[in-house]
Design a protein around this motif. Structure first.
Motif, PDB file in Angstrom:
ATOM      1  N   UNK A 146     -14.575 -31.387  -2.500  1.00 35.92           N
ATOM      2  CA  UNK A 146     -13.066 -31.287  -3.302  1.00 35.92           C
ATOM      3  C   UNK A 146     -12.069 -32.563  -2.867  1.00 35.92           C
ATOM      4  N   UNK A 147     -11.126 -32.935  -3.616  1.00 32.57           N
ATOM      5  CA  UNK A 147     -10.037 -33.716  -3.016  1.00 32.57           C
ATOM      6  C   UNK A 147      -8.852 -32.955  -3.184  1.00 32.57           C
ATOM      7  N   UNK A 148      -7.884 -33.100  -2.264  1.00 27.59           N
ATOM      8  CA  UNK A 148      -6.430 -32.531  -2.239  1.00 27.59           C
ATOM      9  C   UNK A 148      -5.354 -33.318  -1.951  1.00 27.59           C
ATOM     10  N   UNK A 149      -4.409 -33.450  -2.986  1.00 23.48           N
ATOM     11  CA  UNK A 149      -3.294 -34.199  -2.681  1.00 23.48           C
ATOM     12  C   UNK A 149      -2.127 -33.427  -2.116  1.00 23.48           C
ATOM     13  N   UNK A 150      -1.231 -34.095  -1.426  1.00 29.35           N
ATOM     14  CA  UNK A 150      -0.233 -33.301  -0.825  1.00 29.35           C
ATOM     15  C   UNK A 150       0.513 -32.354  -1.573  1.00 29.35           C
ATOM     16  N   UNK A 151       0.576 -31.052  -0.995  1.00 33.64           N
ATOM     17  CA  UNK A 151       1.194 -30.056  -1.685  1.00 33.64           C
ATOM     18  C   UNK A 151       0.291 -29.534  -3.075  1.00 33.64           C
ATOM     19  N   UNK A 152      -0.600 -30.067  -3.133  1.00 35.65           N
ATOM     20  CA  UNK A 152      -1.480 -29.416  -4.533  1.00 35.65           C
ATOM     21  C   UNK A 152      -2.747 -28.470  -4.163  1.00 35.65           C
ATOM     22  N   UNK A 153      -3.103 -28.303  -4.981  1.00 42.05           N
ATOM     23  CA  UNK A 153      -4.414 -27.208  -4.893  1.00 42.05           C
ATOM     24  C   UNK A 153      -5.426 -28.204  -4.744  1.00 42.05           C
ATOM     25  N   UNK A 154      -6.819 -27.441  -4.573  1.00 43.87           N
ATOM     26  CA  UNK A 154      -7.958 -28.391  -4.407  1.00 43.87           C
ATOM     27  C   UNK A 154      -8.647 -28.836  -5.738  1.00 43.87           C
ATOM     28  N   UNK A 155      -9.095 -30.152  -5.880  1.00 48.60           N
ATOM     29  CA  UNK A 155      -9.646 -30.228  -7.279  1.00 48.60           C
ATOM     30  C   UNK A 155     -11.112 -30.754  -6.775  1.00 48.60           C
ATOM     31  N   UNK A 156     -11.873 -30.037  -7.551  1.00 52.20           N
ATOM     32  CA  UNK A 156     -13.372 -30.274  -7.368  1.00 52.20           C
ATOM     33  C   UNK A 156     -13.991 -31.629  -7.918  1.00 52.20           C
ATOM     34  N   UNK A 157     -14.619 -32.299  -7.126  1.00 58.93           N
ATOM     35  CA  UNK A 157     -15.029 -33.622  -7.338  1.00 58.93           C
ATOM     36  C   UNK A 157     -16.410 -33.458  -7.927  1.00 58.93           C
ATOM     37  N   UNK A 158     -17.387 -32.785  -7.277  1.00 55.18           N
ATOM     38  CA  UNK A 158     -18.853 -32.696  -7.555  1.00 55.18           C
ATOM     39  C   UNK A 158     -19.503 -31.667  -6.853  1.00 55.18           C
ATOM     40  N   UNK A 159     -20.720 -31.031  -7.443  1.00 54.61           N
ATOM     41  CA  UNK A 159     -21.400 -29.992  -6.855  1.00 54.61           C
ATOM     42  C   UNK A 159     -22.852 -30.548  -6.495  1.00 54.61           C
ATOM     43  N   UNK A 160     -23.291 -30.244  -5.308  1.00 52.69           N
ATOM     44  CA  UNK A 160     -24.667 -31.159  -4.993  1.00 52.69           C
ATOM     45  C   UNK A 160     -25.674 -29.928  -4.553  1.00 52.69           C
ATOM     46  N   UNK A 161     -26.706 -30.005  -4.863  1.00 56.45           N
ATOM     47  CA  UNK A 161     -27.967 -29.073  -4.408  1.00 56.45           C
ATOM     48  C   UNK A 161     -28.877 -29.948  -3.817  1.00 56.45           C
ATOM     49  N   UNK A 162     -29.403 -29.563  -2.833  1.00 56.42           N
ATOM     50  CA  UNK A 162     -30.616 -30.362  -1.703  1.00 56.42           C
ATOM     51  C   UNK A 162     -31.733 -30.602  -2.768  1.00 56.42           C
ATOM     52  N   UNK A 163     -31.739 -32.047  -2.676  1.00 54.78           N
ATOM     53  CA  UNK A 163     -32.697 -32.701  -3.257  1.00 54.78           C
ATOM     54  C   UNK A 163     -32.611 -33.043  -4.839  1.00 54.78           C
ATOM     55  N   UNK A 164     -31.527 -32.792  -5.309  1.00 55.99           N
ATOM     56  CA  UNK A 164     -31.073 -33.033  -6.735  1.00 55.99           C
ATOM     57  C   UNK A 164     -29.794 -34.081  -6.644  1.00 55.99           C
ATOM     58  N   UNK A 165     -29.833 -34.697  -7.948  1.00 60.92           N
ATOM     59  CA  UNK A 165     -28.632 -35.453  -8.005  1.00 60.92           C
ATOM     60  C   UNK A 165     -27.215 -34.522  -8.261  1.00 60.92           C
ATOM     61  N   UNK A 166     -25.906 -34.884  -7.640  1.00 63.53           N
ATOM     62  CA  UNK A 166     -24.888 -34.089  -7.950  1.00 63.53           C
ATOM     63  C   UNK A 166     -24.449 -34.097  -9.280  1.00 63.53           C
ATOM     64  N   UNK A 167     -23.667 -32.895  -9.580  1.00 61.25           N
ATOM     65  CA  UNK A 167     -23.070 -32.958 -10.634  1.00 61.25           C
ATOM     66  C   UNK A 167     -21.466 -33.199 -10.779  1.00 61.25           C
ATOM     67  N   UNK A 168     -20.967 -34.343 -11.430  1.00 58.17           N
ATOM     68  CA  UNK A 168     -19.719 -34.799 -11.020  1.00 58.17           C
ATOM     69  C   UNK A 168     -18.821 -34.145 -12.371  1.00 58.17           C
ATOM     70  N   UNK A 169     -17.275 -33.836 -11.570  1.00 59.07           N
ATOM     71  CA  UNK A 169     -16.346 -33.101 -12.756  1.00 59.07           C
ATOM     72  C   UNK A 169     -15.948 -34.465 -13.533  1.00 59.07           C
ATOM     73  N   UNK A 170     -15.660 -34.229 -14.753  1.00 61.20           N
ATOM     74  CA  UNK A 170     -14.942 -35.029 -15.652  1.00 61.20           C
ATOM     75  C   UNK A 170     -13.942 -35.893 -15.004  1.00 61.20           C
ATOM     76  N   UNK A 171     -14.105 -37.152 -15.205  1.00 63.52           N
ATOM     77  CA  UNK A 171     -13.154 -38.169 -14.680  1.00 63.52           C
ATOM     78  C   UNK A 171     -13.486 -38.605 -13.261  1.00 63.52           C
ATOM     79  N   UNK A 172     -14.452 -38.002 -12.753  1.00 63.08           N
ATOM     80  CA  UNK A 172     -14.860 -38.461 -11.335  1.00 63.08           C
ATOM     81  C   UNK A 172     -15.827 -39.574 -11.514  1.00 63.08           C
ATOM     82  N   UNK A 173     -15.622 -40.810 -10.966  1.00 63.99           N
ATOM     83  CA  UNK A 173     -16.811 -41.995 -10.999  1.00 63.99           C
ATOM     84  C   UNK A 173     -17.743 -41.537  -9.879  1.00 63.99           C
ATOM     85  N   UNK A 174     -19.110 -41.438 -10.498  1.00 64.72           N
ATOM     86  CA  UNK A 174     -20.100 -41.121  -9.821  1.00 64.72           C
ATOM     87  C   UNK A 174     -20.761 -42.511  -8.872  1.00 64.72           C
TER      88      UNK A 174
END
Lengths: 117, 117
Positions: free
Chosen positions: B36-64
């Protein structure tokens, strides 16, 4: 799409008093979980309490309890006997299982709780 | 139990350099890790999800290609910010769900504060 709404950007409570933080959510799923996370100034996210949607009984953890109203899609957090260490940002969050797989954690925008001595 | 660590806790780097952030589950095996990425005074923004041994799944707008994620083992995931620029300055938080425990619950690391000069 699932959404989580926290309508109180800031709340204040006197030490030793009780405060309730509001959270509503929108979902069409039947199998989901709800959470309250606390983020103190250290910025460490701490799990406060969790609730399974299929359980009718409200979750409690010491001074923290929830009022889970499934039909109203409401999930409020009650903090009893507030302590100075309870001062933090509180995030309501939701995740659901759909088609056998778990979705991502969806956060509300947070409520900043101040505790007055 | 369910402790997640992050290293480093804070890092300052020059523009154009790459920075690696480690996320480790200390006392459990992590089924899935989240960044996740968190800007000041904001909520958490999910960037990506990863599972062991697999490629990560990136959220829309996040440059892999900008944010490289490697989930090399069941206890370690790394986020590399490549060719960092001042706009990448932020608070980065990882979390993990545990194999064998309540898999819907995410346990968070303490976060890494990145400042790009």
């Amino acid at each position: 799409a699932q959404t989580v709404t926290q309508s109180q950007p800031e709340m204040s409570v006197q030490e030793a008093e009780t405060v309730t933080l509001s959270c509503t959510y929108d979902t069409s799923e039947s199998d989901y979980y709800l959470f309250w996370y606390k983020q103190p100034p250290s910025r460490q996210m701490i799990l406060v309490i969790r609730q399974e949607a299929y359980k009718q009984q409200n979750a409690t953890e010491n001074r923290f309890s929830v009022n889970f109203q499934k039909a109203a899609k409401s999930f409020s957090l009650k903090i009893s006997d507030s302590q100075l260490g309870d001062a933090a940002m509180y995030f309501c969050a939701y995740t659901a299982f759909s088609g056998g797989s778990q979705g991502n954690l969806i956060f509300g925008k947070g409520t900043k709780l101040s505790v007055k001595p | 139990g369910a402790v997640v660590s992050q290293h480093p806790s804070r890092v300052i780097c020059k523009s154009g350099t790459s920075v690696k952030i480690e996320c480790r589950s200390l006392d459990f095996q992590a089924t899935t890790m989240f960044w996740y990425r968190q800007f000041p005074k904001q909520s958490l923004m999910l960037m990506a999800t990863s599972n062991e041994g697999s490629k990560a799944t990136y959220e829309q707008g996040v440059e892999k290609d900008k944010f490289l994620i490697n989930h090399a083992s069941l206890t370690l995931s790394t986020l590399t910010v490549t060719s960092a620029h001042p706009e990448d300055s932020s608070f980065y938080i990882c979390s993990a769900t545990a194999t064998g425990l309540s898999q819907e619950t995410q346990y968070f690391g303490p976060g890494t504060r990145l400042l790009v000069l």
